[in-house]
Scaffold this motif. Structure first.
Motif, short mmCIF file in Angstrom:
data_model
loop_
_atom_site.label_atom_id
_atom_site.label_comp_id
_atom_site.label_asym_id
_atom_site.label_seq_id
_atom_site.Cartn_x
_atom_site.Cartn_y
_atom_site.Cartn_z
N LEU A 1 4.36 7.64 -15.56
CA LEU A 1 3.26 6.75 -15.14
C LEU A 1 2.43 7.65 -14.07
O LEU A 1 2.77 8.21 -13.54
CB LEU A 1 3.96 5.59 -14.36
CG LEU A 1 4.67 4.53 -15.07
CD1 LEU A 1 5.74 3.69 -14.24
CD2 LEU A 1 3.78 3.60 -15.89
N VAL A 2 0.88 7.37 -14.38
CA VAL A 2 0.07 7.93 -13.56
C VAL A 2 -1.08 6.85 -13.22
O VAL A 2 -1.12 5.80 -13.50
CB VAL A 2 -0.54 9.01 -14.49
CG1 VAL A 2 0.35 10.17 -14.73
CG2 VAL A 2 -1.36 8.30 -15.39
N ARG A 3 -1.68 7.26 -12.24
CA ARG A 3 -2.99 6.43 -11.91
C ARG A 3 -3.99 6.37 -12.84
O ARG A 3 -4.14 7.14 -13.73
CB ARG A 3 -3.81 6.89 -10.56
CG ARG A 3 -2.65 6.86 -9.23
CD ARG A 3 -3.42 7.46 -8.03
NE ARG A 3 -3.94 8.72 -8.31
CZ ARG A 3 -4.76 9.30 -7.53
NH1 ARG A 3 -5.31 8.91 -6.46
NH2 ARG A 3 -5.44 10.61 -7.94
N ILE A 4 -4.67 5.05 -12.99
CA ILE A 4 -5.67 5.07 -14.15
C ILE A 4 -6.67 6.24 -13.92
O ILE A 4 -7.17 6.77 -15.08
CB ILE A 4 -6.51 3.87 -14.16
CG1 ILE A 4 -5.46 2.89 -14.39
CG2 ILE A 4 -7.64 3.59 -14.85
CD1 ILE A 4 -5.77 1.30 -14.03
N GLU A 5 -7.19 6.51 -12.80
CA GLU A 5 -8.34 7.65 -12.82
C GLU A 5 -7.69 8.88 -13.14
O GLU A 5 -8.46 9.91 -13.40
CB GLU A 5 -8.76 7.58 -11.30
CG GLU A 5 -7.75 7.93 -10.39
CD GLU A 5 -7.20 6.50 -9.57
OE1 GLU A 5 -7.01 6.35 -8.35
OE2 GLU A 5 -7.28 5.57 -10.50
#
Length: 342
Positions: free
Chosen positions: A58-62
């Motif tokens: 999982l990562v941040r959208i940006e």
């Protein structure tokens, strides 16, 4: 041919359901998963039932590079998707699972969700995502707005009947029972086991539930005049599933025949023999919808019942069905899994 997918909000229930269904899809592959509060974690840590799939963390959208992504599923909370989708590349196909683009009139969005619509230009291009009734528009769309799960269940019971003029439009009562996963994964006091288990809880009664906005919009469009239904949902102590019971005035046999004819070509909608009743046990974990019709002891009245899985056909399965159309795939690809029983 492999088609690349990003799932924004993969740490929620609908995001996890998207991952589960895509895992057996013949052409879709998830290359990016976002979950801001759980960024840096593996999906296996967040959802142990998915640990065998070898998914990206999982990562941040940006931090997602959308240059190589064919389609993004946006499984974010209401009022979040508008801003996020507005910042995505304009050539990226998007299926939004929130309520942010379901209502065509921004004034209706403000009425039901209590704040102004922040992306009215995007709203103009959004196509309502009830697949069986907007198939061709979805096929050509860039942005598809997934329906509310409760709204989908009620519409499957009623749309063909309204179109055919076989029921009284001023006497429609919708009583709905929904599993607790429909309330999302955020921690809420009323969803604690001790407060939910062993009880049934009506909520948003008296015409306040937000999915009434979809009923008003879609039924009135079909009828060519204002249609207002009575609707009361109930929260039930089971994990997933919706059972809707709709009381109408009309001939029960004609109502059954109308629904059977309308849904005969549909791969996921099955109208049961007249008098047979659907159950959430029979559709759990699947993209199938079971529809039943019975007569009432009162002459000229009938009962229509619909059972469907709120996380599958009501949300993530519907989203994949729409994505298949948008990407030129077979509409049923990845969705023919049989229900889980018992």
């Amino acid at each position: 041919m492999t088609q690349t997918i990003a799932i924004l909000g993969a740490s929620g229930y609908t995001g996890a359901e998207l991952v589960r269904l895509i895992a057996t899809h013949p052409s879709l592959r998830a290359v990016a998963l976002s979950g801001d509060r759980k960024a840096g974690m593996s999906m296996g840590d967040v959802f142990p039932h998915l640990r065998h799939l070898g998914l990206p963390d999982l990562v941040r959208i940006e931090d997602i590079d959308f240059a190589g992504v064919d389609l993004a599923f946006c499984a974010l909370p209401h009022a979040t998707s508008q801003a996020v989708i507005a910042d995505l590349p304009r050539d990226l196909k998007v299926v939004d699972l929130s309520a942010d683009f379901r209502l065509r009139d921004p004034a209706d969005y403000q009425k039901w969700y209590g704040k102004p619509h922040s992306a009215p230009d995007l709203q103009k291009e959004a196509v309502y995502g009830l697949t069986e009734f907007y198939r061709e528009q979805i096929r050509a769309a860039r942005l598809v707005a997934g329906t509310g799960c409760n709204a989908a269940a009620g519409q499957y019971a009623l749309r063909p009947l309204i179109s055919a003029g076989v029921i009284d439009l001023d006497e429609i009562v919708i009583d709905l029972k929904a599993g607790v996963s429909g309330a999302g994964r955020s921690l809420k006091e009323n969803l604690l086991h001790a407060e939910l288990s062993g009880g049934t809880h009506p909520y948003s009664a008296g015409g306040t539930h937000r999915h009434l906005g979809e009923f008003d919009q879609e039924f009135s469009l079909l009828a060519g005049r204002s249609v207002r239904v009575q609707f009361t949902p109930h929260l039930m102590p089971f994990n997933r599933g919706i059972l809707v019971t709709v009381y109408v005035r009309g001939d029960a046999a004609e109502i059954h025949a109308t629904l059977a004819a309308a849904y005969a070509p549909e791969p996921f909608l099955e109208v049961l023999p007249f008098g047979a009743l659907p159950s959430t046990r029979s559709i759990a974990g699947s993209n199938y919808v079971h529809v039943g019709v019975i007569g009432d002891r009162l002459p000229g009245r009938a009962v229509v019942m619909v059972a469907m899985d709120n996380l599958a056909k009501g949300s993530s399965g519907q989203a994949i069905q729409n994505a298949n159309l948008m990407l030129g795939n077979d509409e049923t690809a990845g969705l023919m899994l049989a229900p889980v029983f018992p």
